[in-house]
Write a protein that holds these residues in place. Structure first.
Motif, PDB file in Angstrom:
ATOM      1  N   GLY A 191       0.827  -1.202   0.000  1.00  0.00           N
ATOM      2  CA  GLY A 191       0.000   0.000   0.000  1.00  0.00           C
ATOM      3  C   GLY A 191       0.857   1.247   0.000  1.00  0.00           C
ATOM      4  N   GLY A 192       0.233   2.334   0.364  1.00  0.00           N
ATOM      5  CA  GLY A 192       0.935   3.620   0.401  1.00  0.00           C
ATOM      6  C   GLY A 192       0.091   4.598   1.200  1.00  0.00           C
ATOM      7  N   TYR A 193       0.502   5.851   1.198  1.00  0.00           N
ATOM      8  CA  TYR A 193      -0.203   6.904   1.931  1.00  0.00           C
ATOM      9  C   TYR A 193      -1.634   7.071   1.416  1.00  0.00           C
ATOM     10  CZ  TYR A 193      -0.272  11.383   4.526  1.00  0.00           C
ATOM     11  OH  TYR A 193      -0.531  12.410   5.413  1.00  0.00           O
ATOM     12  N   ASP A 194      -1.846   6.722   0.126  1.00  0.00           N
ATOM     13  CA  ASP A 194      -3.194   6.830  -0.454  1.00  0.00           C
ATOM     14  C   ASP A 194      -4.043   5.581  -0.193  1.00  0.00           C
ATOM     15  OD1 ASP A 194      -1.972   4.989  -2.072  1.00  0.00           O
ATOM     16  OD2 ASP A 194      -2.341   6.037  -3.971  1.00  0.00           O
ATOM     17  N   LYS A 195      -3.462   4.599   0.516  1.00  0.00           N
ATOM     18  CA  LYS A 195      -4.170   3.370   0.909  1.00  0.00           C
ATOM     19  C   LYS A 195      -4.544   2.479  -0.282  1.00  0.00           C
ATOM     20  CE  LYS A 195      -5.390   4.634   5.457  1.00  0.00           C
ATOM     21  NZ  LYS A 195      -4.556   5.792   5.575  1.00  0.00           N
ATOM     22  N   VAL A 196      -3.981   2.721  -1.453  1.00  0.00           N
ATOM     23  CA  VAL A 196      -4.266   1.879  -2.627  1.00  0.00           C
ATOM     24  C   VAL A 196      -3.201   0.789  -2.713  1.00  0.00           C
ATOM     25  CG1 VAL A 196      -4.479   1.839  -5.144  1.00  0.00           C
ATOM     26  CG2 VAL A 196      -5.312   3.823  -3.839  1.00  0.00           C
ATOM     27  N   VAL A 197      -3.634  -0.458  -2.826  1.00  0.00           N
ATOM     28  CA  VAL A 197      -2.687  -1.569  -2.954  1.00  0.00           C
ATOM     29  C   VAL A 197      -2.262  -1.679  -4.413  1.00  0.00           C
ATOM     30  CG1 VAL A 197      -2.394  -4.072  -2.731  1.00  0.00           C
ATOM     31  CG2 VAL A 197      -3.664  -2.794  -0.992  1.00  0.00           C
ATOM     32  N   ARG A 198      -0.929  -1.701  -4.613  1.00  0.00           N
ATOM     33  CA  ARG A 198      -0.388  -1.759  -5.976  1.00  0.00           C
ATOM     34  C   ARG A 198       0.770  -2.734  -6.036  1.00  0.00           C
ATOM     35  NH1 ARG A 198      -1.809   3.040  -8.993  1.00  0.00           N
ATOM     36  NH2 ARG A 198      -2.539   4.709  -7.638  1.00  0.00           N
ATOM     37  N   LYS A 199       1.203  -2.986  -7.282  1.00  0.00           N
ATOM     38  CA  LYS A 199       2.430  -3.741  -7.510  1.00  0.00           C
ATOM     39  C   LYS A 199       3.629  -2.849  -7.143  1.00  0.00           C
ATOM     40  CE  LYS A 199       2.802  -5.323 -11.757  1.00  0.00           C
ATOM     41  NZ  LYS A 199       3.178  -5.192 -13.193  1.00  0.00           N
ATOM     42  N   TRP A 200       4.644  -3.437  -6.516  1.00  0.00           N
ATOM     43  CA  TRP A 200       5.869  -2.700  -6.205  1.00  0.00           C
ATOM     44  C   TRP A 200       7.063  -3.422  -6.797  1.00  0.00           C
ATOM     45  CZ3 TRP A 200       7.053   1.697  -3.149  1.00  0.00           C
ATOM     46  CH2 TRP A 200       5.948   2.334  -2.541  1.00  0.00           C
ATOM     47  N   PHE A 201       8.072  -2.665  -7.203  1.00  0.00           N
ATOM     48  CA  PHE A 201       9.360  -3.235  -7.598  1.00  0.00           C
ATOM     49  C   PHE A 201      10.403  -2.811  -6.579  1.00  0.00           C
ATOM     50  CE2 PHE A 201       7.352  -2.960 -11.864  1.00  0.00           C
ATOM     51  CZ  PHE A 201       7.453  -4.292 -12.204  1.00  0.00           C
ATOM     52  N   PHE A 202      11.185  -3.777  -6.132  1.00  0.00           N
ATOM     53  CA  PHE A 202      12.298  -3.512  -5.216  1.00  0.00           C
ATOM     54  C   PHE A 202      13.580  -3.793  -5.990  1.00  0.00           C
ATOM     55  CE2 PHE A 202       8.642  -5.100  -2.810  1.00  0.00           C
ATOM     56  CZ  PHE A 202       8.381  -3.996  -2.019  1.00  0.00           C
ATOM     57  N   CYS A 203      14.344  -2.752  -6.235  1.00  0.00           N
ATOM     58  CA  CYS A 203      15.532  -2.878  -7.101  1.00  0.00           C
ATOM     59  C   CYS A 203      16.808  -2.759  -6.273  1.00  0.00           C
ATOM     60  CB  CYS A 203      15.571  -1.752  -8.135  1.00  0.00           C
ATOM     61  SG  CYS A 203      14.120  -1.719  -9.155  1.00  0.00           S
ATOM     62  N   THR A 204      17.681  -3.714  -6.443  1.00  0.00           N
ATOM     63  CA  THR A 204      19.010  -3.619  -5.837  1.00  0.00           C
ATOM     64  C   THR A 204      20.031  -3.675  -6.956  1.00  0.00           C
ATOM     65  OG1 THR A 204      18.205  -4.818  -3.905  1.00  0.00           O
ATOM     66  CG2 THR A 204      20.595  -4.597  -4.129  1.00  0.00           C
ATOM     67  N   ALA A 205      20.862  -2.650  -7.026  1.00  0.00           N
ATOM     68  CA  ALA A 205      21.890  -2.583  -8.069  1.00  0.00           C
ATOM     69  C   ALA A 205      23.240  -2.400  -7.395  1.00  0.00           C
ATOM     70  CB  ALA A 205      21.613  -1.415  -9.009  1.00  0.00           C
ATOM     71  N   VAL A 206      24.235  -3.067  -7.922  1.00  0.00           N
ATOM     72  CA  VAL A 206      25.593  -2.926  -7.391  1.00  0.00           C
ATOM     73  C   VAL A 206      26.464  -2.333  -8.486  1.00  0.00           C
ATOM     74  CG1 VAL A 206      27.583  -4.140  -6.424  1.00  0.00           C
ATOM     75  CG2 VAL A 206      25.259  -4.910  -5.862  1.00  0.00           C
ATOM     76  N   LYS A 207      27.103  -1.216  -8.188  1.00  0.00           N
ATOM     77  CA  LYS A 207      27.979  -0.582  -9.177  1.00  0.00           C
ATOM     78  C   LYS A 207      29.155  -1.507  -9.480  1.00  0.00           C
ATOM     79  CE  LYS A 207      30.518   3.741  -9.976  1.00  0.00           C
ATOM     80  NZ  LYS A 207      30.586   5.167  -9.585  1.00  0.00           N
ATOM     81  N   ALA A 208      29.460  -1.676 -10.743  1.00  0.00           N
ATOM     82  CA  ALA A 208      30.560  -2.568 -11.118  1.00  0.00           C
ATOM     83  C   ALA A 208      31.819  -2.196 -10.351  1.00  0.00           C
ATOM     84  CB  ALA A 208      30.791  -2.492 -12.619  1.00  0.00           C
ATOM     85  N   ALA A 209      32.551  -3.223  -9.925  1.00  0.00           N
ATOM     86  CA  ALA A 209      33.743  -2.985  -9.089  1.00  0.00           C
ATOM     87  C   ALA A 209      34.839  -2.289  -9.895  1.00  0.00           C
ATOM     88  CB  ALA A 209      34.260  -4.296  -8.532  1.00  0.00           C
ATOM     89  N   THR A 210      34.902  -2.574 -11.188  1.00  0.00           N
ATOM     90  CA  THR A 210      35.843  -1.876 -12.058  1.00  0.00           C
ATOM     91  C   THR A 210      35.019  -1.075 -13.033  1.00  0.00           C
ATOM     92  OG1 THR A 210      37.165  -3.860 -11.953  1.00  0.00           O
ATOM     93  CG2 THR A 210      37.835  -2.195 -13.562  1.00  0.00           C
TER      94      THR A 210
END
Ligand code: SAM
Length: 213
Positions: A191-210
Motif C-alpha cells: 500500500g501507500g499513503y493513499d491506501k491503494v494496494v499496488r504492484k511494487w518493484f524492489f531494485c538492488t543494483a551494485v555498481k561494477a567494481a571496475t
C-alpha cells in the motif's frame, strides 16, 4: 559526463508532488514508526559498520534513524523543506535539502538508500537521475530503491506524480544510467499513503567494481 542525460532540472522533478509533501509534512512524518523492513534489513546486511550511506527522499527520517542505530554513517536528504525539517527533528542532526537532480557527487558513498521516492521522477528523467546515483557510488557500492509498478507516468488521487514503470522500463532506465555489476528486480504488493494496494518493484543494483566510465 557519459550517462547523465541533458534533461533540464525542471523536468526531473514535479513541483506539485513536492508541494504535497510540504503541506502534509507533519502528518506524513508521523505516519509510521521506525521498523525493520526486509529490503532495509538486506541493505544494512551487505554493508560494513561505519559504511557511508546517502539516503534520498528520507521523508520523516524513520529509515535513517534505523540505519544510524545499525552503525551506518548516513547522510539523509529530501527535496521537501517541510519533511527535511521533520526528519531533522526526529534525528537531531542536519538533513540536506536536495532534489534528486541536484545530486552532484562522485564516488562518495558505499550505499544509496532510496525507499519509495524515485518513483516520483518522470520516466524520461529517470536515467539521468540514476546516472547521478551511479556516479555518487564508490565501485562495488550498493543502491536500493523501490517503485510502484504500472503502465507509465501518471498521478494518484492525492495529486502526486509517479513514473509507474513496468519491469522493462526499469531495466532500460538502469541500463542507460551506468555499468552495474548486478541488478536484481523483485516484485511484490503493498500500500501507500493513499491506501491503494499496488504492484511494487524492489531494485538492488551494485555498481561494477571496475568502472570504465
Ligand atoms: N523514503 C521515505 C519513506 O520511505 O518513508 C519517504 C517516501 S515518500 C513516498 C517520497 C519522498 O520523496 C518524500 O519525502 C518527498 O519529499 C521526496 N521527494 C519527492 N520528489 C523529490 C525530488 N524530486 N527530490 C528529492 N526528494 C523528493
Amino acid at each position: 559526463m557519459a550517462g547523465l542525460s541533458p534533461v533540464a532540472a525542471r523536468d526531473a522533478h514535479d513541483p506539485q508532488t513536492l508541494a504535497f509533501y510540504d503541506r502534509e509534512a507533519t502528518a506524513y512524518a508521523a505516519r509510521r514508526s521506525p521498523k525493520l523492513n526486509p529490503q532495509l534489513d538486506a541493505f544494512i546486511g551487505v554493508l560494513r559498520p561505519g559504511a557511508e550511506v546517502l539516503e534520498l527522499g528520507c521523508g520523516g527520517g524513520q529509515d535513517a534513524q534505523f540505519m544510524l542505530a545499525a552503525g551506518l554513517a548516513v547522510t539523509p536528504t529530501d527535496g521537501s523543506a517541510g519533511l527535511a525539517r521533520e526528519a531533522e527533528r526526529r534525528l537531531g542532526r542536519t538533513v540536506r535539502l536536495m532534489r534528486f537532480d541536484e545530486l552532484d557527487e562522485t564516488a562518495c558513498y558505499d550505499g544509496v538508500w532510496a525507499n519509495a521516492c524515485l518513483l516520483h521522477v518522470p520516466t524520461a528523467a529517470l536515467p539521468g537521475v540514476l546516472a547521478r546515483v551511479w556516479r555518487a557510488l564508490r565501485p562495488g557500492g550498493v543502491f536500493a530503491a523501490s517503485y510502484k509498478g504500472g503502465e507509465g507516468d501518471g498521478r494518484d488521487d492525492l495529486g502526486r506524480f509517479y513514473n509507474f514503470p513496468t519491469r522493462e522500463t526499469l531495466e532500460a532506465a538502469y541500463g542507460a544510467a551506468g555499468d552495474w555489476g548486478r541488478l536484481d528486480l523483485e516484485q511484490g504488493e503493498g500500500g501507500g499513503y493513499d491506501k491503494v494496494v499496488r504492484k511494487w518493484f524492489f531494485c538492488t543494483a551494485v555498481k561494477a567494481a571496475t568502472v570504465g566510465r
